[in-house]
Write a protein that holds these residues in place. Structure first.
Motif, PDB file in Angstrom:
ATOM      1  N   LEU A  90      39.665  66.976 -31.700  1.00 60.42           N
ATOM      2  CA  LEU A  90      39.116  68.044 -30.853  1.00 60.42           C
ATOM      3  C   LEU A  90      37.822  67.626 -30.160  1.00 60.42           C
ATOM      4  O   LEU A  90      37.510  68.123 -29.075  1.00 60.42           O
ATOM      5  N   SER A  91      37.081  66.712 -30.760  1.00 56.86           N
ATOM      6  CA  SER A  91      35.777  66.327 -30.199  1.00 56.86           C
ATOM      7  C   SER A  91      35.876  65.692 -28.816  1.00 56.86           C
ATOM      8  O   SER A  91      34.910  65.726 -28.054  1.00 56.86           O
ATOM      9  N   ALA A  92      37.011  65.127 -28.469  1.00 60.27           N
ATOM     10  CA  ALA A  92      37.157  64.487 -27.151  1.00 60.27           C
ATOM     11  C   ALA A  92      37.595  65.463 -26.077  1.00 60.27           C
ATOM     12  O   ALA A  92      37.671  65.093 -24.907  1.00 60.27           O
ATOM     13  N   LEU A  93      37.867  66.693 -26.450  1.00 61.07           N
ATOM     14  CA  LEU A  93      38.349  67.669 -25.479  1.00 61.07           C
ATOM     15  C   LEU A  93      37.185  68.481 -24.911  1.00 61.07           C
ATOM     16  O   LEU A  93      36.206  68.754 -25.607  1.00 61.07           O
ATOM     17  N   GLU A  94      37.315  68.853 -23.673  1.00 64.41           N
ATOM     18  CA  GLU A  94      36.322  69.689 -23.013  1.00 64.41           C
ATOM     19  C   GLU A  94      36.136  70.981 -23.822  1.00 64.41           C
ATOM     20  O   GLU A  94      37.091  71.527 -24.374  1.00 64.41           O
ATOM     21  N   GLU A  95      34.920  71.496 -23.874  1.00 60.66           N
ATOM     22  CA  GLU A  95      34.600  72.639 -24.736  1.00 60.66           C
ATOM     23  C   GLU A  95      35.508  73.844 -24.499  1.00 60.66           C
ATOM     24  O   GLU A  95      36.030  74.434 -25.455  1.00 60.66           O
ATOM     25  N   GLN A  96      35.713  74.239 -23.246  1.00 59.88           N
ATOM     26  CA  GLN A  96      36.559  75.401 -22.978  1.00 59.88           C
ATOM     27  C   GLN A  96      38.006  75.164 -23.416  1.00 59.88           C
ATOM     28  O   GLN A  96      38.697  76.086 -23.861  1.00 59.88           O
ATOM     29  N   PHE A  97      38.459  73.942 -23.313  1.00 54.37           N
ATOM     30  CA  PHE A  97      39.801  73.572 -23.764  1.00 54.37           C
ATOM     31  C   PHE A  97      39.884  73.735 -25.287  1.00 54.37           C
ATOM     32  O   PHE A  97      40.834  74.304 -25.819  1.00 54.37           O
ATOM     33  N   ARG A  98      38.863  73.250 -26.006  1.00 56.71           N
ATOM     34  CA  ARG A  98      38.817  73.403 -27.469  1.00 56.71           C
ATOM     35  C   ARG A  98      38.849  74.870 -27.870  1.00 56.71           C
ATOM     36  O   ARG A  98      39.560  75.253 -28.798  1.00 56.71           O
ATOM     37  N   VAL A  99      38.082  75.687 -27.157  1.00 50.20           N
ATOM     38  CA  VAL A  99      38.028  77.119 -27.457  1.00 50.20           C
ATOM     39  C   VAL A  99      39.408  77.744 -27.294  1.00 50.20           C
ATOM     40  O   VAL A  99      39.859  78.526 -28.143  1.00 50.20           O
ATOM     41  N   ARG A 100      40.105  77.390 -26.228  1.00 44.37           N
ATOM     42  CA  ARG A 100      41.444  77.932 -25.986  1.00 44.37           C
ATOM     43  C   ARG A 100      42.429  77.489 -27.072  1.00 44.37           C
ATOM     44  O   ARG A 100      43.268  78.270 -27.514  1.00 44.37           O
ATOM     45  N   ILE A 101      42.311  76.252 -27.503  1.00 48.50           N
ATOM     46  CA  ILE A 101      43.187  75.743 -28.567  1.00 48.50           C
ATOM     47  C   ILE A 101      42.920  76.493 -29.867  1.00 48.50           C
ATOM     48  O   ILE A 101      43.858  76.955 -30.537  1.00 48.50           O
ATOM     49  N   MET A 102      41.656  76.633 -30.231  1.00 49.69           N
ATOM     50  CA  MET A 102      41.316  77.329 -31.470  1.00 49.69           C
ATOM     51  C   MET A 102      41.753  78.791 -31.411  1.00 49.69           C
ATOM     52  O   MET A 102      42.266  79.328 -32.397  1.00 49.69           O
ATOM     53  N   ARG A 103      41.573  79.418 -30.274  1.00 45.46           N
ATOM     54  CA  ARG A 103      42.007  80.809 -30.121  1.00 45.46           C
ATOM     55  C   ARG A 103      43.516  80.913 -30.344  1.00 45.46           C
ATOM     56  O   ARG A 103      43.988  81.802 -31.050  1.00 45.46           O
ATOM     57  N   ARG A 104      44.244  79.988 -29.763  1.00 43.02           N
ATOM     58  CA  ARG A 104      45.711  79.984 -29.915  1.00 43.02           C
ATOM     59  C   ARG A 104      46.105  79.762 -31.369  1.00 43.02           C
ATOM     60  O   ARG A 104      46.991  80.429 -31.891  1.00 43.02           O
ATOM     61  N   LEU A 105      45.443  78.815 -32.027  1.00 43.50           N
ATOM     62  CA  LEU A 105      45.738  78.557 -33.437  1.00 43.50           C
ATOM     63  C   LEU A 105      45.423  79.772 -34.310  1.00 43.50           C
ATOM     64  O   LEU A 105      46.199  80.121 -35.198  1.00 43.50           O
TER      65      LEU A 105
END
Length: 131
Positions: free
Chosen positions: A79-94
């Motif tokens: 996750l650290s290599a992903l853009e912050e907003q992208f990480r947020v969207r992934i975590m929200r989905r999970l």
């Protein structure tokens, strides 16, 4: 001669793991993959797929018994290599729709690396306003 060197260089670029003859991987190679793809944005599926493939190949070697890294470290690194907003969207989905993995479920480590990578690919293909 020169043609073979060009082909070999191209193959090594596409399959960097082929230089790891022992099959054990290294934390440094994993960090190099993260640095190479730093700040992968949402919507760049081709870049995400390349990053996911390289990261997963190296991480799986390090997760093999005897493990050098934990699943938690692998997920955080990915996750650290992903853009912050992208990480947020992934975590929200999970958190909203992801299933907690039986067997490794801990409050701080609820998803496998495989689940996180799969979710990242799904999220990458959906425009932000549709999530």
């Amino acid at each position: 001669g020169a043609d073979w060197e060009m082909i070999k260089a191209e193959l090594l670029k596409c399959f960097p793991e082929s230089t790891d003859r022992d099959g054990y991987g290294s934390k440094q190679r994993l960090m190099n993959v993260i640095e190479k793809y730093m700040l992968v944005p949402s919507g760049r599926l081709e870049k995400l797929l390349a990053y996911s493939r390289e990261f997963n190949i190296e991480a799986l070697k390090l997760l093999k018994t005897p493990a050098v890294i934990s699943n938690f470290e692998a997920v955080q690194g990915y996750l650290s290599a992903l853009e912050e907003q992208f990480r947020v969207r992934i975590m929200r989905r999970l958190l909203n729709g992801g299933t907690i993995t039986a067997g490794i479920c801990r409050r701080d480590d609820p998803w496998t690396l495989e689940q996180v990578i799969r979710t990242a690919k799904e999220v990458c293909m959906v425009p932000p306003e549709e999530l």
